[in-house]
Design an enzyme around this catalytic site. Structure first.
Site, PDB file in Angstrom:
ATOM      1  N   SER A 131       0.837  -1.202   0.000  1.00 45.62           N
ATOM      2  CA  SER A 131       0.000   0.000   0.000  1.00 45.62           C
ATOM      3  C   SER A 131       0.869   1.247   0.000  1.00 45.62           C
ATOM      4  O   SER A 131       1.978   1.256   0.553  1.00 45.62           O
ATOM      5  CB  SER A 131      -0.889   0.000   1.243  1.00 45.62           C
ATOM      6  OG  SER A 131      -1.512   1.249   1.440  1.00 45.62           O
ATOM      7  N   THR A 133       0.311   3.595   1.802  1.00 50.45           N
ATOM      8  CA  THR A 133       0.345   4.083   3.187  1.00 50.45           C
ATOM      9  C   THR A 133       1.727   3.917   3.811  1.00 50.45           C
ATOM     10  O   THR A 133       2.010   4.545   4.830  1.00 50.45           O
ATOM     11  CB  THR A 133      -0.684   3.363   4.066  1.00 50.45           C
ATOM     12  OG1 THR A 133      -0.437   1.955   4.036  1.00 50.45           O
ATOM     13  CG2 THR A 133      -2.104   3.636   3.601  1.00 50.45           C
ATOM     14  N   TYR A 155      -1.927  -0.023  10.506  1.00 52.26           N
ATOM     15  CA  TYR A 155      -2.104  -0.700   9.214  1.00 52.26           C
ATOM     16  C   TYR A 155      -0.907  -0.436   8.309  1.00 52.26           C
ATOM     17  O   TYR A 155      -0.323  -1.367   7.738  1.00 52.26           O
ATOM     18  CB  TYR A 155      -3.387  -0.214   8.539  1.00 52.26           C
ATOM     19  CG  TYR A 155      -3.498  -0.628   7.093  1.00 52.26           C
ATOM     20  CD1 TYR A 155      -3.754  -1.946   6.741  1.00 52.26           C
ATOM     21  CD2 TYR A 155      -3.326   0.314   6.063  1.00 52.26           C
ATOM     22  CE1 TYR A 155      -3.826  -2.322   5.409  1.00 52.26           C
ATOM     23  CE2 TYR A 155      -3.409  -0.056   4.738  1.00 52.26           C
ATOM     24  CZ  TYR A 155      -3.665  -1.380   4.412  1.00 52.26           C
ATOM     25  OH  TYR A 155      -3.734  -1.753   3.093  1.00 52.26           O
ATOM     26  N   LYS A 159       2.219  -3.078   6.732  1.00 49.61           N
ATOM     27  CA  LYS A 159       2.655  -3.211   5.340  1.00 49.61           C
ATOM     28  C   LYS A 159       4.156  -2.963   5.222  1.00 49.61           C
ATOM     29  O   LYS A 159       4.868  -3.679   4.507  1.00 49.61           O
ATOM     30  CB  LYS A 159       1.878  -2.234   4.457  1.00 49.61           C
ATOM     31  CG  LYS A 159       0.390  -2.544   4.339  1.00 49.61           C
ATOM     32  CD  LYS A 159       0.131  -3.865   3.649  1.00 49.61           C
ATOM     33  CE  LYS A 159      -1.335  -4.105   3.380  1.00 49.61           C
ATOM     34  NZ  LYS A 159      -1.618  -5.400   2.736  1.00 49.61           N
TER      35      LYS A 159
END
Length: 349
Positions: A131, A133, A155, A159
């Site tokens: 991601s 992110t 989260y 990742k």
């Protein structure tokens, strides 16, 4: 070419669209999913669209023994799994802040379990659903693959941690290869309207919120902040059609099968940003459906702008995003209007 694949989380939004593209490309995927955030109906629809039967095993990626049994069964059936496409993960940013240990256990612990099972059975190729992110607050735009990692929530940290694990896993053996696809904001649906995004409860992302307002499930769209330094004051993101994203995964599998080794992180995005209000107004224009909205204060942790530099994806995978915002809106509305309750109406029967 690698033909037999394991797709973890294959019943999810991105997983199901990738599954369909893998089948179209001649691969033989096996789905491994615990259906914690999905349902089996989507796989029936993928079978319907592809004309292919799909092997499905219900299980949790934290269960190493179940994964080893699966790999061994495929080997004995002379259809050994040669690569894994790994989607299985918890994915809601807000929930990750509330339940961090669950996210680390599932996303990081589950990946470690998967890699151990792969090592046990001699499987050396993995495509990872990462991601954008991982990048956090942009130091520069667009994001390139060498942008520093600085995730701002659990989260995103999961990742980033998995990417580091994959780097170390590949470094330990020159026979291994892993591609981490860092994608930005996937939206839309398959043009058939048969599969699409079906969030359970309140959507975590903007686009399903827009479609639910348009179909009458919600009164209005909440827009968090209109005082950013952007084209209209609202947040800007790189929206990507989910089918383009799915095709990127197929190309990543082919990239590894062609002999590329080691770890490679790759951005998947369009290379341009669209604001919240630009997306909502485009949706209104191409669908004819009104999307009333209200402006609310900024949310903590939100950034003003984010979009990708997709140059590496073009160079290494031969991948480009071919579908524009209008097509994303049209396909997404087709899905939502034909399936106002997602897959739940089918499940309730």
């Amino acid at each position: 070419m690698t033909k037999s694949l394991l797709v973890t989380g294959g019943a999810g939004y991105i997983g199901s669209h990738t599954l369909l593209e893998l089948l179209k490309a001649g691969y033989k995927p096996v789905v491994f999913d615990n259906f914690s955030n999905s349902c089996a109906e989507v796989l029936s629809r993928v079978e319907e669209l592809s004309g292919c039967a799909i092997d499905v095993i219900e299980g949790d990626i934290r269960d190493k023994s179940a994964l080893v049994r699966l790999f061994e069964a495929r080997r004995l059936a002379n259809e050994p799994v040669e690569a894994v496409v790994h989607f299985a993960a918890l994915k809601a940013v807000g929930e990750s802040v509330e339940k961090p240990t669950e996210y680390y256990d599932n996303n990081v612990g589950g990946t470690l379990s998967l890699l151990k099972a792969m090592d046990t059975c001699g499987i050396r190729k993995l495509v990872f659903s990462s991601s954008a992110t991982v990048y956090g607050e942009p130091l520069r735009l667009p994001y390139t693959e060498d942008h520093p990692f600085a995730p701002t929530n659990p989260y995103g940290h999961t990742k980033a941690m998995v990417e580091q694990i994959l780097k170390d896993w590949c470094h330990a053996s020159d026979e291994r290869s892993a591609v981490a696809l860092r994608y930005f904001n996937p939206i839309g649906a398959h043009p058939s309207g048969r599969i699409g995004e079906a969030p359970q409860g309140r959507p975590n992302n903007l686009f399903p919120f827009i479609t639910q307002v348009a179909v009458g499930k919600r009164d209005k769209l909440s827009v968090f902040g209109d005082d950013y330094e952007t084209v209209d004051g609202t947040g800007v993101r790189d929206y990507l059609h989910v089918v383009d994203l799915a095709i990127g995964h197929v190309l990543a599998v082919a990239y590894m099968a062609s002999g590329n080794r080691g770890f490679q992180g790759i951005n998947l995005g369009t290379g341009r940003g669209t604001s919240v209000l630009e997306l909502a107004r485009t949706f209104e224009r191409v669908t004819g459906r009104p999307v009333p909205y209200e402006i609310l204060p900024r949310r903590p942790g939100d950034i003003a702008q984010a979009w990708a530099d997709p140059t590496v994806a073009a160079a290494l995978l031969g991948w480009r995003a071919n579908r524009d915002i209008e097509e994303m809106c049209i396909d997404g509305w087709r899905w939502q209007s034909q399936n106002p309750d997602g897959y739940q109406s089918v499940v309730k029967k």
